[in-house]
Design a protein around this motif. Structure first.
Motif, PDB file in Angstrom:
ATOM      1  N   THR A 213       0.825  -1.197   0.000  1.00  0.00           N
ATOM      2  CA  THR A 213       0.000   0.000   0.000  1.00  0.00           C
ATOM      3  C   THR A 213       0.863   1.253   0.000  1.00  0.00           C
ATOM      4  O   THR A 213       1.974   1.264   0.525  1.00  0.00           O
ATOM      5  CB  THR A 213      -0.920   0.033   1.233  1.00  0.00           C
ATOM      6  OG1 THR A 213      -0.113  -0.015   2.421  1.00  0.00           O
ATOM      7  CG2 THR A 213      -1.878  -1.139   1.229  1.00  0.00           C
ATOM      8  N   LEU A 214       0.328   2.304  -0.579  1.00  0.00           N
ATOM      9  CA  LEU A 214       0.953   3.625  -0.569  1.00  0.00           C
ATOM     10  C   LEU A 214      -0.106   4.607  -0.088  1.00  0.00           C
ATOM     11  O   LEU A 214      -1.105   4.828  -0.772  1.00  0.00           O
ATOM     12  CB  LEU A 214       1.453   4.005  -1.955  1.00  0.00           C
ATOM     13  CG  LEU A 214       2.182   5.344  -2.076  1.00  0.00           C
ATOM     14  CD1 LEU A 214       3.437   5.353  -1.210  1.00  0.00           C
ATOM     15  CD2 LEU A 214       2.557   5.612  -3.533  1.00  0.00           C
ATOM     16  N   LYS A 215       0.112   5.124   1.152  1.00  0.00           N
ATOM     17  CA  LYS A 215      -0.900   5.955   1.795  1.00  0.00           C
ATOM     18  C   LYS A 215      -2.227   5.187   1.858  1.00  0.00           C
ATOM     19  O   LYS A 215      -2.303   4.143   2.464  1.00  0.00           O
ATOM     20  CB  LYS A 215      -1.030   7.290   1.081  1.00  0.00           C
ATOM     21  CG  LYS A 215       0.253   8.129   1.138  1.00  0.00           C
ATOM     22  CD  LYS A 215       0.068   9.493   0.521  1.00  0.00           C
ATOM     23  CE  LYS A 215      -0.812  10.379   1.364  1.00  0.00           C
ATOM     24  NZ  LYS A 215      -0.938  11.736   0.778  1.00  0.00           N
ATOM     25  N   GLU A 216      -3.254   5.666   1.214  1.00  0.00           N
ATOM     26  CA  GLU A 216      -4.585   5.058   1.337  1.00  0.00           C
ATOM     27  C   GLU A 216      -4.890   4.046   0.242  1.00  0.00           C
ATOM     28  O   GLU A 216      -5.987   3.499   0.213  1.00  0.00           O
ATOM     29  CB  GLU A 216      -5.652   6.151   1.307  1.00  0.00           C
ATOM     30  CG  GLU A 216      -5.719   6.969   2.574  1.00  0.00           C
ATOM     31  CD  GLU A 216      -6.261   6.175   3.745  1.00  0.00           C
ATOM     32  OE1 GLU A 216      -7.440   5.814   3.734  1.00  0.00           O
ATOM     33  OE2 GLU A 216      -5.477   5.899   4.659  1.00  0.00           O
ATOM     34  N   SER A 217      -3.944   3.797  -0.642  1.00  0.00           N
ATOM     35  CA  SER A 217      -4.240   2.976  -1.810  1.00  0.00           C
ATOM     36  C   SER A 217      -3.389   1.717  -1.851  1.00  0.00           C
ATOM     37  O   SER A 217      -2.200   1.744  -1.507  1.00  0.00           O
ATOM     38  CB  SER A 217      -4.014   3.783  -3.098  1.00  0.00           C
ATOM     39  OG  SER A 217      -4.833   4.926  -3.118  1.00  0.00           O
ATOM     40  N   VAL A 218      -4.002   0.637  -2.293  1.00  0.00           N
ATOM     41  CA  VAL A 218      -3.250  -0.582  -2.535  1.00  0.00           C
ATOM     42  C   VAL A 218      -2.626  -0.476  -3.924  1.00  0.00           C
ATOM     43  O   VAL A 218      -3.260  -0.021  -4.876  1.00  0.00           O
ATOM     44  CB  VAL A 218      -4.157  -1.832  -2.424  1.00  0.00           C
ATOM     45  CG1 VAL A 218      -5.306  -1.788  -3.405  1.00  0.00           C
ATOM     46  CG2 VAL A 218      -3.350  -3.111  -2.630  1.00  0.00           C
ATOM     47  N   THR A 219      -1.345  -0.833  -4.028  1.00  0.00           N
ATOM     48  CA  THR A 219      -0.633  -0.709  -5.298  1.00  0.00           C
ATOM     49  C   THR A 219      -0.331  -2.050  -5.936  1.00  0.00           C
ATOM     50  O   THR A 219      -0.104  -2.122  -7.137  1.00  0.00           O
ATOM     51  CB  THR A 219       0.699   0.038  -5.090  1.00  0.00           C
ATOM     52  OG1 THR A 219       1.512  -0.693  -4.142  1.00  0.00           O
ATOM     53  CG2 THR A 219       0.453   1.436  -4.563  1.00  0.00           C
ATOM     54  N   TRP A 220      -0.271  -3.104  -5.131  1.00  0.00           N
ATOM     55  CA  TRP A 220       0.123  -4.406  -5.680  1.00  0.00           C
ATOM     56  C   TRP A 220      -0.466  -5.543  -4.860  1.00  0.00           C
ATOM     57  O   TRP A 220      -0.468  -5.497  -3.625  1.00  0.00           O
ATOM     58  CB  TRP A 220       1.649  -4.532  -5.703  1.00  0.00           C
ATOM     59  CG  TRP A 220       2.151  -5.766  -6.420  1.00  0.00           C
ATOM     60  CD1 TRP A 220       1.991  -6.064  -7.744  1.00  0.00           C
ATOM     61  CD2 TRP A 220       2.895  -6.858  -5.859  1.00  0.00           C
ATOM     62  NE1 TRP A 220       2.585  -7.269  -8.050  1.00  0.00           N
ATOM     63  CE2 TRP A 220       3.154  -7.777  -6.911  1.00  0.00           C
ATOM     64  CE3 TRP A 220       3.371  -7.148  -4.584  1.00  0.00           C
ATOM     65  CZ2 TRP A 220       3.857  -8.963  -6.721  1.00  0.00           C
ATOM     66  CZ3 TRP A 220       4.080  -8.336  -4.392  1.00  0.00           C
ATOM     67  CH2 TRP A 220       4.319  -9.223  -5.449  1.00  0.00           C
ATOM     68  N   PHE A 221      -0.984  -6.539  -5.560  1.00  0.00           N
ATOM     69  CA  PHE A 221      -1.402  -7.794  -4.949  1.00  0.00           C
ATOM     70  C   PHE A 221      -0.386  -8.869  -5.332  1.00  0.00           C
ATOM     71  O   PHE A 221      -0.214  -9.167  -6.520  1.00  0.00           O
ATOM     72  CB  PHE A 221      -2.785  -8.216  -5.462  1.00  0.00           C
ATOM     73  CG  PHE A 221      -3.934  -7.628  -4.701  1.00  0.00           C
ATOM     74  CD1 PHE A 221      -4.585  -8.370  -3.723  1.00  0.00           C
ATOM     75  CD2 PHE A 221      -4.372  -6.338  -4.955  1.00  0.00           C
ATOM     76  CE1 PHE A 221      -5.651  -7.841  -3.020  1.00  0.00           C
ATOM     77  CE2 PHE A 221      -5.429  -5.792  -4.260  1.00  0.00           C
ATOM     78  CZ  PHE A 221      -6.076  -6.546  -3.289  1.00  0.00           C
ATOM     79  N   GLY A 222       0.283  -9.417  -4.344  1.00  0.00           N
ATOM     80  CA  GLY A 222       1.165 -10.550  -4.570  1.00  0.00           C
ATOM     81  C   GLY A 222       0.411 -11.835  -4.299  1.00  0.00           C
ATOM     82  O   GLY A 222      -0.030 -12.079  -3.171  1.00  0.00           O
ATOM     83  N   ILE A 223       0.243 -12.658  -5.314  1.00  0.00           N
ATOM     84  CA  ILE A 223      -0.513 -13.901  -5.190  1.00  0.00           C
ATOM     85  C   ILE A 223       0.485 -15.040  -4.973  1.00  0.00           C
ATOM     86  O   ILE A 223       1.285 -15.361  -5.867  1.00  0.00           O
ATOM     87  CB  ILE A 223      -1.357 -14.175  -6.456  1.00  0.00           C
ATOM     88  CG1 ILE A 223      -2.178 -12.926  -6.825  1.00  0.00           C
ATOM     89  CG2 ILE A 223      -2.244 -15.384  -6.242  1.00  0.00           C
ATOM     90  CD1 ILE A 223      -3.100 -12.430  -5.747  1.00  0.00           C
ATOM     91  N   GLU A 224       0.434 -15.651  -3.807  1.00  0.00           N
ATOM     92  CA  GLU A 224       1.389 -16.709  -3.467  1.00  0.00           C
ATOM     93  C   GLU A 224       1.160 -17.933  -4.347  1.00  0.00           C
ATOM     94  O   GLU A 224       0.052 -18.451  -4.438  1.00  0.00           O
ATOM     95  CB  GLU A 224       1.255 -17.086  -1.991  1.00  0.00           C
ATOM     96  CG  GLU A 224       2.311 -18.055  -1.505  1.00  0.00           C
ATOM     97  CD  GLU A 224       1.850 -19.500  -1.575  1.00  0.00           C
ATOM     98  OE1 GLU A 224       2.703 -20.397  -1.534  1.00  0.00           O
ATOM     99  OE2 GLU A 224       0.625 -19.745  -1.669  1.00  0.00           O
ATOM    100  N   ILE A 225       2.234 -18.360  -5.019  1.00  0.00           N
ATOM    101  CA  ILE A 225       2.143 -19.538  -5.891  1.00  0.00           C
ATOM    102  C   ILE A 225       3.066 -20.664  -5.426  1.00  0.00           C
ATOM    103  O   ILE A 225       3.028 -21.766  -5.987  1.00  0.00           O
ATOM    104  CB  ILE A 225       2.465 -19.177  -7.356  1.00  0.00           C
ATOM    105  CG1 ILE A 225       3.896 -18.635  -7.482  1.00  0.00           C
ATOM    106  CG2 ILE A 225       1.445 -18.180  -7.906  1.00  0.00           C
ATOM    107  CD1 ILE A 225       4.363 -18.464  -8.913  1.00  0.00           C
TER     108      ILE A 225
END
Length: 460
Positions: A213-225
């Protein structure tokens, strides 16, 4: 995740790297831009359900998952869904429910664990099993690991049932015991004694993912594989100094500076995170080039660990039967056979008067593919709920494991997804004090999970 290697280590270290770059960026902001004002706490029915679930003490050990299992079964029953209570031992309850689809095979498993780790320490802001809401946060053991995800999955499963439409494939809701202590009474037991619960399953949704997250926003979803696997040994010797010498022999393997082998999935992970790693420009985009230029050692330890075999060694302890012992943990790449890891260890300590006993092993296990329709659906659901500019990519865990290792061993493509954002500070509560989740973010996680299940069921 397995208790021996807290997922907080993964999230905090990765988060710390991101925060370092974020702080540099934030220096350009005015002071008023740095002021954080909590949003008004909106307590939805989903939040109330999470509060009730958190208030059920399912600490493991000793393990009392049946209380949590009955709570889930009661909620499913009140929504017209029959669920089975499967007790692997007294008090060790698992929950199984299935919605049948139109076509055989290709099923989706929604998996979470009921048990939580001990709420140790006296520094909790609110009681660990109180489910207290304060400043737009709900506090309690399990809000992140992983009752919060379990409620997201529960509501998505109920939403599917309430639609009264037949999904394209079976969808299974499975809540299990004992994940935090090795899964002997949970997923592992079910695979040995009730394999029918996994019949027709092709894909699974589990824990293990992260968000940035950056401040109030999510920037990246890491999907565990995928994740490294764990082999545990015990070395014994008549004299303490023998084990101390063994430790000195093993020190070069604690955190190797050079890679052993780079899996294709690790290359893909590095490429996925490269745009967000501004603190070490140029080292993530092309891992082979980084190695060839002699700069692999510059990478932070969690990243180096994805291409190496690492050892951790406990202190030397007196054995009850006489002599001394020390415990060794080997973190191996996912596809390594445990016997090969043990043989390599034996070679390292060859010549020292120590005895080596294998206490537990994991693996080998496959890494889940990103080229599947379900992974594509994850991307689409994230874009719908969080916006098309939020990146989604693969994630490999260097220090932690989940129950996905069992599913992957039988050909199920398992993915770790944290459906709601978790920031750097909240992540410190995982297996620690003041575990908590933001209410508005949690509700977005409910929306994401519902959309994902509808999408894969071809109802959305």
């Amino acid at each position: 995740m397995s208790r021996g290697f807290y997922k907080a280590i993964v999230v905090i270290v990765i988060g710390a790297v991101l925060v370092a770059g974020t702080i540099a960026w934030m220096r350009h902001l005015s002071p008023e831009d740095l002021t954080y004002v909590p949003k008004e706490a909106v307590i939805t029915p989903a939040v109330q359900l999470l509060q009730r679930y958190v208030r059920i003490d399912t600490t493991n050990p000793p393990g009392n998952e049946t209380a949590g299992a009955k709570f889930l079964i009661d909620y499913l029953a009140r929504n017209g869904i029959h669920a089975e209570l499967i007790e692997s031992a007294p008090g060790r309850g698992n929950v199984y429910a299935r919605i049948r689809g139109r076509r055989p095979g290709g099923g989706l498993l929604l998996l979470h664990h009921i048990d939580v780790v001990r709420a140790e320490g006296t520094g909790w802001t609110h009681p660990p099993f109180g489910g207290v809401v304060d400043l737009n946060m709900v506090y309690g053991r399990g809000t992140l690991d992983m009752k919060g995800i379990g409620i997201c999955q529960l509501l998505a499963f109920v939403d599917l049932a309430r639609s009264h439409q037949v999904p394209a494939h079976d969808v299974v809701y499975l809540a299990v015991a004992d994940e935090e202590e090795g899964s002997r009474f949970g997923t592992q037991w079910l695979m040995e004694h009730r394999r029918d619960v996994l019949e027709g399953i092709a894909f699974a949704l589990n824990e293990g993912g992260i968000t940035e997250t950056l401040k109030e926003s999510v920037t990246w979803f890491g999907i565990e594989i995928g994740s490294k696997q764990i082999v545990r040994l015990r070395m014994t010797a008549p004299e303490r100094k023998t084990l101390q010498q063994a430790r000195l022999t093993l020190e070069p393997y604690f955190s190797p500076k050079d890679p052993e082998r780079i899996l294709p999935e690790v290359r893909a992970y590095f490429q996925a995170v490269a745009p967000r790693r501004i603190e070490l420009p140029g080292l993530y985009e092309n891992l082979d080039r980084t190695v060839a230029s002699g700069k692999f050692w510059n990478l932070p330890p969690p990243y180096r660990a994805l291409a190496t075999t690492e050892l951790t060694v406990s202190g030397v302890h007196s054995a009850e039967s006489g002599g001394f012992f020390t415990d060794v943990t080997i973190l191996v790449l996912p596809d390594v056979r445990p016997d090969d890891a043990v043989a390599r260890f034996q070679q390292i300590v060859h010549g020292l008067p120590v005895a080596v006993e294998v206490t537990s092993t994991m693996g080998p296990t496959a890494v889940s593919s990103t080229a599947t329709p379900f992974f594509s659906d994850i991307r689409k659901s994230v874009a719908k709920v969080y916006g098309g500019d939020v990146a989604v990519g693969p994630l490999m865990l260097p220090y932690a494991t989940t129950d996905s290792r069992f599913l992957r061993s039988i050909g199920i493509q398992a993915y770790g997804l944290w459906p709601f954002p978790v920031d750097f500070f909240q992540s410190s509560g995982i297996h620690g004090m003041d575990e908590r989740v933001r209410l508005d973010w949690f509700n977005k996680g409910v929306d994401l999970t519902i959309d994902l299940v509808r999408r894969y069921s071809q109802l959305g």
